[in-house]
Design a protein around this motif. Structure first.
Motif, mmCIF file in Angstrom:
data_model
loop_
_atom_site.group_PDB
_atom_site.id
_atom_site.type_symbol
_atom_site.label_atom_id
_atom_site.label_comp_id
_atom_site.label_asym_id
_atom_site.label_seq_id
_atom_site.Cartn_x
_atom_site.Cartn_y
_atom_site.Cartn_z
ATOM 1 N N ASN A 10 24.434 -24.785 31.745
ATOM 2 C CA ASN A 10 24.515 -26.161 31.271
ATOM 3 C C ASN A 10 25.959 -26.617 31.423
ATOM 4 O O ASN A 10 26.801 -26.301 30.575
ATOM 5 N N PRO A 11 26.295 -27.334 32.499
ATOM 6 C CA PRO A 11 27.697 -27.655 32.785
ATOM 7 C C PRO A 11 28.346 -28.548 31.747
ATOM 8 O O PRO A 11 29.554 -28.459 31.517
ATOM 9 N N GLN A 26 19.867 -34.715 29.272
ATOM 10 C CA GLN A 26 19.812 -33.426 29.961
ATOM 11 C C GLN A 26 19.265 -33.617 31.373
ATOM 12 O O GLN A 26 18.723 -34.676 31.707
ATOM 13 N N PRO A 27 19.412 -32.624 32.241
ATOM 14 C CA PRO A 27 18.976 -32.798 33.635
ATOM 15 C C PRO A 27 17.531 -33.243 33.780
ATOM 16 O O PRO A 27 17.194 -33.986 34.702
ATOM 17 N N HIS A 28 16.649 -32.793 32.893
ATOM 18 C CA HIS A 28 15.259 -33.247 32.886
ATOM 19 C C HIS A 28 14.999 -33.871 31.515
ATOM 20 O O HIS A 28 14.620 -33.177 30.571
ATOM 21 N N PRO A 29 15.218 -35.190 31.395
ATOM 22 C CA PRO A 29 15.255 -35.828 30.077
ATOM 23 C C PRO A 29 13.915 -35.779 29.352
ATOM 24 O O PRO A 29 12.845 -35.727 29.949
ATOM 25 N N VAL A 47 16.890 -21.670 39.095
ATOM 26 C CA VAL A 47 16.374 -21.444 37.747
ATOM 27 C C VAL A 47 16.681 -22.710 36.943
ATOM 28 O O VAL A 47 17.817 -22.946 36.557
ATOM 29 N N ASP A 48 15.670 -23.525 36.752
ATOM 30 C CA ASP A 48 15.827 -24.828 36.111
ATOM 31 C C ASP A 48 15.333 -24.762 34.674
ATOM 32 O O ASP A 48 14.539 -23.884 34.321
ATOM 33 N N TRP A 49 15.750 -25.709 33.827
ATOM 34 C CA TRP A 49 15.403 -25.648 32.416
ATOM 35 C C TRP A 49 15.261 -27.037 31.811
ATOM 36 O O TRP A 49 15.748 -28.026 32.352
ATOM 37 N N GLN A 50 14.597 -27.064 30.675
ATOM 38 C CA GLN A 50 14.465 -28.285 29.884
ATOM 39 C C GLN A 50 14.354 -27.894 28.407
ATOM 40 O O GLN A 50 13.662 -26.925 28.056
ATOM 41 N N VAL A 51 15.039 -28.632 27.546
ATOM 42 C CA VAL A 51 14.933 -28.443 26.097
ATOM 43 C C VAL A 51 13.983 -29.498 25.557
ATOM 44 O O VAL A 51 14.099 -30.683 25.890
ATOM 45 N N PHE A 52 13.024 -29.073 24.725
ATOM 46 C CA PHE A 52 12.032 -30.009 24.184
ATOM 47 C C PHE A 52 11.794 -29.718 22.710
ATOM 48 O O PHE A 52 12.000 -28.590 22.241
ATOM 49 N N HIS A 99 11.200 -33.982 38.326
ATOM 50 C CA HIS A 99 11.045 -33.524 36.948
ATOM 51 C C HIS A 99 9.664 -32.933 36.677
ATOM 52 O O HIS A 99 9.444 -32.362 35.604
ATOM 53 N N ASP A 100 8.742 -33.066 37.611
ATOM 54 C CA ASP A 100 7.344 -32.716 37.340
ATOM 55 C C ASP A 100 7.127 -31.238 37.048
ATOM 56 O O ASP A 100 6.242 -30.886 36.278
ATOM 57 N N ASP A 101 7.892 -30.357 37.674
ATOM 58 C CA ASP A 101 7.653 -28.923 37.493
ATOM 59 C C ASP A 101 7.871 -28.504 36.045
ATOM 60 O O ASP A 101 7.118 -27.696 35.498
ATOM 61 N N LEU A 102 8.919 -29.037 35.413
ATOM 62 C CA LEU A 102 9.247 -28.628 34.054
ATOM 63 C C LEU A 102 8.491 -29.428 33.000
ATOM 64 O O LEU A 102 8.154 -28.897 31.951
ATOM 65 N N ASP A 103 8.247 -30.684 33.259
ATOM 66 C CA ASP A 103 7.550 -31.534 32.288
ATOM 67 C C ASP A 103 6.408 -32.244 33.000
ATOM 68 O O ASP A 103 6.628 -33.207 33.726
#
Length: 482
Positions: free
Chosen positions: A39-40, A48-51, A96-101, A237-241
Motif C-alpha cells: 500500500n504505497p 484505495q486502489p479498488h474503492p 497480487v491485488d487487494w481491497q479493504v471492505f 475492479h471487477d475481479d476484487l469486487d
C-alpha cells in the motif's frame, strides 16, 4: 502479518472522524499467507486502489482485506507490449491485488477480533468455492455406412487451444453477506466459455450509442471480435469486487465488428446501466458462443446433484457438480488444454475425468481490525498480527561448557564435577536480556545439575548469561544435557 511497529494497513480515524467511511488505511507492506501486499500511500475505503463506496457499516463490525492474483496484460498496462514486435501483446504479469471492505456484525455482537473471526458471516465469506466441474470428450456416433470407418471421437479441432469455463452469474445466496460479491448456488448458475482462455481484451476509448471504439486495433482477424460471438464489458475492479458486475447485464452479442469498432446487440440504456465509460478503466472481453448461439448456459441439477451435460462443440463437453450446498463466486474458472491429436489435459480418477473445484482465482482474506460506533465516537481495534524483525527477535545462544571431558571415579562411583559451568546467553538483537529463565535438563547418560537435580532452572544475569554446574556420573562414557 506486519512488522512490529509498522503502520502498514493499520486502521486509524482521521481527525474527528465519527464514521467508518473516514477510517484511513496505513501505508506500507504486509504479508497474507505468504503473499506480499503493498500500500504505497495512506488511503480511505473510497480512495484505495479498488474503492468501496456507499458501504453499509451498521453500528459495528470489522474491516477485512481480500487479496487475489490478477493477470495484467499489455491492454491494461501498455508498457508490457513488445515494441520489437510492433507492440505485440506477447507478455504480461501477475499482480497480487487487494481491497479493504467493511463487514457489519451488529447481529453477531462482534466486539473483538476473535469474535469477528468466529462469526458465521466471516466463516461464510471466507469459505472456498465448492462447486465442481469436469471436462469430458464426446464419442462420435457410429457410422451407418458399412464401408466407412467410425470416427474415433474426442476433441475435433486441428489446433491446440486452452478452453476456459467461467462463472458469470446466478441466484445469490441470501445467507452470505454481499460485501465483496454474491455467492451462487448451482441451480440457475450461468457460465460462459472461451476457446482461448478469455485472453482477448481491448480497452474502451469511446462509447457512441451501441458502438464501442477500442484500442489497440485488431492484429489477427481470426482472433478478434466477430458477429455472433459475445463481448463482456469489464472493469479493472471487477475481479476484487464483483457486486457491480453481478447487478447489471454486462454480456452482449456482437452485431458487427471492425478493426477498431464493436457494435453490440443492446440498447443505449443497457450499456449505460453497465457503467461503461471511456475513462481508461473499461474493457471489452471476447467470449465464444455455445453451439446453440447463446452466450451463457444455465445450470439445472438432477436428483444426484449433477448438472446437465453442456456441449461446447468440437467433441468437448462439461458437467458441473457439488449438489445444492455448493457455492461459487462470479469469476471462478476452470481451464483445460485441448490438443490437435484429439486428447485433453484434465485430471482423471479411476479412469474417469475428475470433477474439480475452481482452479482460480486464488483468493485470500484476513481481518485488519474492528470498529464500533458508540455515542457518535468511533472505537477501533487492531486485528493485524505483528512479528519482530530479525534484529529484534530473542535468541538463545550456547556460550560454553560443551565438549568437556573428565576421568570417571571408578573406585567410589562418585559424581565428578566438570571444570567449567554450562553457559547460555539470551539476547534481543545485540542487547543482553537479564532475568530470563533457562531450563537445563539431563537427557542421556546420567549425571546431575547444580545440587543434585536432573533439571535446573537458572536466571540470566545482567550480562544475559545463565549458568549451570554439571557433574558426570560413572555409568556412561557420553552424557548429554539440553
Amino acid at each position: 502479518m506486519i512488522a512490529q511497529g509498522s503502520s502498514a494497513f493499520a486502521l486509524a480515524a482521521s481527525g474527528s472522524a465519527s464514521s467508518p467511511a473516514d477510517i484511513t488505511i496505513g501505508a506500507g507492506h504486509g504479508w497474507l499467507d505468504g503473499w506480499q501486499l503493498n500500500n504505497p500511500h495512506e488511503v480511505t475505503l473510497a480512495s484505495q486502489p479498488h474503492p468501496v463506496d456507499d458501504a453499509d457499516f451498521g453500528s459495528g463490525g470489522a474491516l477485512a482485506i481480500k487479496a487475489l492474483v490478477r493477470y495484467v496484460d499489455p491492454v491494461e498496462e501498455p508498457a508490457l507490449a513488445d515494441t520489437a514486435l510492433g507492440n505485440a501483446q506477447a507478455s504480461g504479469r501477475t499482480l497480487v491485488d487487494w481491497q479493504v471492505f467493511p463487514l457489519p456484525l451488529d447481529e453477531d455482537g462482534a466486539a473483538s477480533c476473535t469474535a469477528a473471526a468466529q462469526s458465521p458471516a466471516w466463516q461464510a465469506i471466507t469459505a472456498p468455492s465448492s462447486g465442481t466441474l469436469a471436462f469430458r470428450v464426446e464419442a462420435s456416433p457410429a457410422s451407418l455406412d458399412p464401408c466407412s470407418l467410425t470416427p474415433e471421437g474426442g476433441y475435433a479441432r486441428l489446433e491446440n487451444l486452452l478452453y476456459r469455463i467461467e462463472v458469470h452469474a446466478g441466484e445469490a445466496d441470501a445467507a452470505v453477506p454481499d460485501v465483496d460479491g454474491p455467492r451462487f448456488g448451482l441451480e440457475g448458475l450461468r457460465i460462459t466459455f472461451s476457446r482461448r482462455n478469455a485472453s482477448l481484451m481491448a480497452r474502451v476509448t469511446k462509447v457512441s450509442g451501441t458502438e464501442i471504439t477500442v484500442s489497440p486495433a485488431a492484429r489477427d482477424p481470426r482472433s478478434w471480435f466477430a458477429p455472433g460471438q459475445y463481448a463482456e464489458i469489464v472493469s479493472r475492479h471487477d475481479d476484487l469486487d464483483t457486486r457491480t458486475a453481478s447487478a447489471a447485464q454486462r454480456l452482449f452479442r456482437i452485431a458487427a465488428a471492425s478493426d477498431t469498432r464493436v457494435t453490440l446487440e443492446a440498447s443505449p440504456a443497457q450499456l449505460a446501466a453497465s457503467g461503461i465509460t471511456a475513462d481508461g478503466d473499461w474493457y471489452l472481453r471476447l467470449w465464444d458462443a455455445f453451439p446453440d448461439g447463446s452466450g451463457t448456459r444455465t445450470i439445472a441439477l438432477d436428483a444426484s446433484g449433477l448438472s446437465q451435460v453442456i456441449d461446447l462443440g468440437d467433441g468437448l463437453a462439461v458437467q458441473l457438480g457439488g449438489g445444492s450446498a455448493a457455492r461459487l463466486r462470479r469469476g471462478d474458472f476452470w481451464t483445460c488444454a485441448a490438443r490437435a491429436d484429439g486428447t485433453i489435459e484434465w485430471p482423471t480418477s479411476s479412469g474417469q475425468f475428475a470433477r474439480v473445484t475452481p482452479q482460480g482465482p486464488e483468493t485470500r482474506y484476513a481481518l485488519l481490525g474492528t470498529y464500533a460506533l458508540a455515542d457518535s465516537a468511533l472505537v477501533l481495534g487492531d486485528c493485524r498480527v505483528a512479528f519482530a524483525p530479525l534484529t529484534e527477535q530473542i535468541q538463545v545462544l550456547a556460550l560454553g561448557g560443551d565438549g568437556q571431558s573428565v576421568r570417571a571415579d571408578t573406585h567410589t562411583n562418585a559424581l565428578v564435577a566438570l571444570p567449567s559451568d554450562l553457559r547460555v546467553g539470551v539476547v534481543r538483537g545485540s542487547t543482553p536480556l537479564a532475568g530470563q529463565t533457562i531450563r537445563f535438563r539431563v537427557i542421556a547418560g546420567g549425571g546431575e545439575l547444580g545440587a543434585g537435580s536432573q533439571t535446573l532452572d537458572a536466571l540470566t544475569d545482567t550480562e544475559g548469561v545463565a549458568r549451570a554446574a554439571w557433574s558426570l556420573g560413572p555409568d556412561a562414557p557420553a552424557q548429554e544435557v539440553e
